[in-house]
Design a protein around this motif. Structure first.
Motif, PDB file in Angstrom:
ATOM      1  N   GLY A  25       0.805  -1.218   0.000  1.00 53.59           N
ATOM      2  CA  GLY A  25       0.000   0.000   0.000  1.00 53.59           C
ATOM      3  C   GLY A  25       0.835   1.263   0.000  1.00 53.59           C
ATOM      4  O   GLY A  25       0.318   2.359  -0.190  1.00 53.59           O
ATOM      5  N   LYS A  26       2.135   1.119   0.218  1.00 58.28           N
ATOM      6  CA  LYS A  26       3.042   2.276   0.200  1.00 58.28           C
ATOM      7  C   LYS A  26       4.010   2.138  -0.973  1.00 58.28           C
ATOM      8  O   LYS A  26       4.414   1.041  -1.331  1.00 58.28           O
ATOM      9  CB  LYS A  26       3.867   2.345   1.483  1.00 58.28           C
ATOM     10  CG  LYS A  26       3.064   2.662   2.725  1.00 58.28           C
ATOM     11  CD  LYS A  26       3.997   2.860   3.904  1.00 58.28           C
ATOM     12  CE  LYS A  26       3.237   3.079   5.188  1.00 58.28           C
ATOM     13  NZ  LYS A  26       2.658   4.401   5.322  1.00 58.28           N
ATOM     14  N   VAL A  27       4.389   3.278  -1.539  1.00 58.57           N
ATOM     15  CA  VAL A  27       5.499   3.304  -2.489  1.00 58.57           C
ATOM     16  C   VAL A  27       6.761   3.398  -1.635  1.00 58.57           C
ATOM     17  O   VAL A  27       6.851   4.248  -0.739  1.00 58.57           O
ATOM     18  CB  VAL A  27       5.384   4.501  -3.454  1.00 58.57           C
ATOM     19  CG1 VAL A  27       6.651   4.636  -4.291  1.00 58.57           C
ATOM     20  CG2 VAL A  27       4.155   4.354  -4.338  1.00 58.57           C
ATOM     21  N   VAL A  28       7.705   2.515  -1.881  1.00 56.91           N
ATOM     22  CA  VAL A  28       8.930   2.454  -1.079  1.00 56.91           C
ATOM     23  C   VAL A  28      10.116   2.879  -1.940  1.00 56.91           C
ATOM     24  O   VAL A  28      10.307   2.379  -3.049  1.00 56.91           O
ATOM     25  CB  VAL A  28       9.165   1.033  -0.516  1.00 56.91           C
ATOM     26  CG1 VAL A  28      10.478   0.966   0.260  1.00 56.91           C
ATOM     27  CG2 VAL A  28       7.986   0.609   0.367  1.00 56.91           C
ATOM     28  N   VAL A  29      10.887   3.819  -1.400  1.00 57.62           N
ATOM     29  CA  VAL A  29      12.115   4.281  -2.041  1.00 57.62           C
ATOM     30  C   VAL A  29      13.253   3.749  -1.167  1.00 57.62           C
ATOM     31  O   VAL A  29      13.486   4.239  -0.065  1.00 57.62           O
ATOM     32  CB  VAL A  29      12.155   5.816  -2.142  1.00 57.62           C
ATOM     33  CG1 VAL A  29      13.474   6.280  -2.759  1.00 57.62           C
ATOM     34  CG2 VAL A  29      10.964   6.336  -2.945  1.00 57.62           C
ATOM     35  N   LEU A  30      13.920   2.697  -1.635  1.00 57.96           N
ATOM     36  CA  LEU A  30      14.991   2.036  -0.883  1.00 57.96           C
ATOM     37  C   LEU A  30      16.334   2.461  -1.454  1.00 57.96           C
ATOM     38  O   LEU A  30      16.660   2.152  -2.603  1.00 57.96           O
ATOM     39  CB  LEU A  30      14.829   0.514  -0.977  1.00 57.96           C
ATOM     40  CG  LEU A  30      15.940  -0.335  -0.359  1.00 57.96           C
ATOM     41  CD1 LEU A  30      16.043  -0.113   1.151  1.00 57.96           C
ATOM     42  CD2 LEU A  30      15.724  -1.810  -0.679  1.00 57.96           C
ATOM     43  N   ASN A  31      17.096   3.195  -0.648  1.00 59.55           N
ATOM     44  CA  ASN A  31      18.386   3.733  -1.093  1.00 59.55           C
ATOM     45  C   ASN A  31      19.524   3.053  -0.339  1.00 59.55           C
ATOM     46  O   ASN A  31      19.531   3.013   0.884  1.00 59.55           O
ATOM     47  CB  ASN A  31      18.420   5.244  -0.841  1.00 59.55           C
ATOM     48  CG  ASN A  31      19.779   5.854  -1.125  1.00 59.55           C
ATOM     49  OD1 ASN A  31      20.521   6.199  -0.223  1.00 59.55           O
ATOM     50  ND2 ASN A  31      20.110   5.983  -2.403  1.00 59.55           N
ATOM     51  N   GLY A  58       1.896  10.118   3.734  1.00 60.85           N
ATOM     52  CA  GLY A  58       1.776   8.865   4.465  1.00 60.85           C
ATOM     53  C   GLY A  58       1.777   7.613   3.610  1.00 60.85           C
ATOM     54  O   GLY A  58       1.755   6.507   4.143  1.00 60.85           O
ATOM     55  N   ASP A  59       1.814   7.766   2.286  1.00 59.00           N
ATOM     56  CA  ASP A  59       1.787   6.577   1.427  1.00 59.00           C
ATOM     57  C   ASP A  59       3.094   6.370   0.662  1.00 59.00           C
ATOM     58  O   ASP A  59       3.167   5.562  -0.254  1.00 59.00           O
ATOM     59  CB  ASP A  59       0.595   6.608   0.471  1.00 59.00           C
ATOM     60  CG  ASP A  59       0.581   7.844  -0.436  1.00 59.00           C
ATOM     61  OD1 ASP A  59       1.440   8.741  -0.269  1.00 59.00           O
ATOM     62  OD2 ASP A  59      -0.308   7.908  -1.311  1.00 59.00           O
ATOM     63  N   VAL A  60       4.125   7.100   1.060  1.00 56.37           N
ATOM     64  CA  VAL A  60       5.465   6.919   0.490  1.00 56.37           C
ATOM     65  C   VAL A  60       6.422   6.764   1.667  1.00 56.37           C
ATOM     66  O   VAL A  60       6.355   7.522   2.632  1.00 56.37           O
ATOM     67  CB  VAL A  60       5.903   8.131  -0.367  1.00 56.37           C
ATOM     68  CG1 VAL A  60       7.307   7.923  -0.916  1.00 56.37           C
ATOM     69  CG2 VAL A  60       4.917   8.372  -1.501  1.00 56.37           C
ATOM     70  N   LEU A  61       7.284   5.768   1.583  1.00 57.54           N
ATOM     71  CA  LEU A  61       8.271   5.547   2.642  1.00 57.54           C
ATOM     72  C   LEU A  61       9.656   5.491   2.019  1.00 57.54           C
ATOM     73  O   LEU A  61       9.898   4.712   1.099  1.00 57.54           O
ATOM     74  CB  LEU A  61       7.995   4.243   3.389  1.00 57.54           C
ATOM     75  CG  LEU A  61       9.007   3.890   4.483  1.00 57.54           C
ATOM     76  CD1 LEU A  61       8.986   4.930   5.601  1.00 57.54           C
ATOM     77  CD2 LEU A  61       8.751   2.500   5.029  1.00 57.54           C
ATOM     78  N   ASP A 111       6.549  -0.317  -6.043  1.00 54.42           N
ATOM     79  CA  ASP A 111       5.162   0.166  -6.049  1.00 54.42           C
ATOM     80  C   ASP A 111       4.373  -0.371  -4.851  1.00 54.42           C
ATOM     81  O   ASP A 111       4.893  -1.121  -4.029  1.00 54.42           O
ATOM     82  CB  ASP A 111       4.484  -0.120  -7.390  1.00 54.42           C
ATOM     83  CG  ASP A 111       4.137  -1.589  -7.620  1.00 54.42           C
ATOM     84  OD1 ASP A 111       4.185  -2.409  -6.677  1.00 54.42           O
ATOM     85  OD2 ASP A 111       3.799  -1.916  -8.783  1.00 54.42           O
ATOM     86  N   ARG A 112       3.109   0.030  -4.781  1.00 49.78           N
ATOM     87  CA  ARG A 112       2.242  -0.314  -3.647  1.00 49.78           C
ATOM     88  C   ARG A 112       2.011  -1.816  -3.488  1.00 49.78           C
ATOM     89  O   ARG A 112       1.618  -2.273  -2.418  1.00 49.78           O
ATOM     90  CB  ARG A 112       0.886   0.378  -3.798  1.00 49.78           C
ATOM     91  CG  ARG A 112       0.931   1.881  -3.801  1.00 49.78           C
ATOM     92  CD  ARG A 112      -0.473   2.405  -4.092  1.00 49.78           C
ATOM     93  NE  ARG A 112      -0.538   3.801  -4.425  1.00 49.78           N
ATOM     94  CZ  ARG A 112      -0.786   4.770  -3.537  1.00 49.78           C
ATOM     95  NH1 ARG A 112      -0.954   4.481  -2.283  1.00 49.78           N
ATOM     96  NH2 ARG A 112      -0.863   6.015  -3.936  1.00 49.78           N
ATOM     97  N   GLU A 113       2.247  -2.570  -4.559  1.00 51.50           N
ATOM     98  CA  GLU A 113       2.034  -4.014  -4.526  1.00 51.50           C
ATOM     99  C   GLU A 113       3.329  -4.792  -4.276  1.00 51.50           C
ATOM    100  O   GLU A 113       3.328  -6.014  -4.315  1.00 51.50           O
ATOM    101  CB  GLU A 113       1.387  -4.477  -5.839  1.00 51.50           C
ATOM    102  CG  GLU A 113       0.030  -3.859  -6.096  1.00 51.50           C
ATOM    103  CD  GLU A 113      -0.988  -4.193  -5.009  1.00 51.50           C
ATOM    104  OE1 GLU A 113      -1.037  -5.354  -4.572  1.00 51.50           O
ATOM    105  OE2 GLU A 113      -1.726  -3.279  -4.588  1.00 51.50           O
TER     106      GLU A 113
END
Length: 140
Positions: A25-31, A58-61, A111-113
């Protein structure tokens, strides 16, 4: 790109645990970054600005995985660049190996999925370049 990312767990330097399976449910940016990485320093301000832009939604981490580093140097880096999004060590390089990371900095946008939608090898050149990848994922 286009495949579900491996389930991983990142425990931040302040003790929070983030499991990919719980982030649906969140878009995740993993650096992936390191305190000894000069290009990472160029990107630090850009990623922090992008995080501050998206955080209220609240929907991007954003998650930072510190690669082959020591905790004192990593914490000093985070303080020096005013990084406020969660960061933790990639213990035993388990996360970077799961993503077949080639070197720092590298960023994976999920993505959210839980499907990998973008891989950025090297530095994002601007906050707009981050938004260009994240914004379309938020519209889905």
């Amino acid at each position: 790109v286009g495949h579900r990312v491996p389930n991983f767990t990142l425990t931040s330097f302040d003790g929070q645990t983030f499991k990919m399976a719980d982030l649906k449910g969140k878009v995740v940016v993993l650096n992936f970054w390191a305190s000894w990485c000069i290009p990472c320093e160029e990107e630090a301000e850009i990623l922090e600005a992008a995080w501050r832009y998206y955080q209220p939604r609240g929907d991007v981490l954003f998650l930072g995985a510190d690669y082959v580093d020591t905790e004192p140097e990593a914490r000093a880096y985070l303080e020096k660049f005013g990084i406020t999004y969660p960061n933790g060590p990639d213990l035993g390089t388990r996360i970077s190996q799961a993503f077949r990371m080639q070197g720092v900095p590298e960023t994976y946008i999920i993505d959210r999925e839980g499907v990998l939608r973008h891989m950025q090898y090297g530095v994002f050149p601007s906050i707009d370049s981050v938004k260009a990848v994240v914004d379309p994922l938020l519209e889905q």
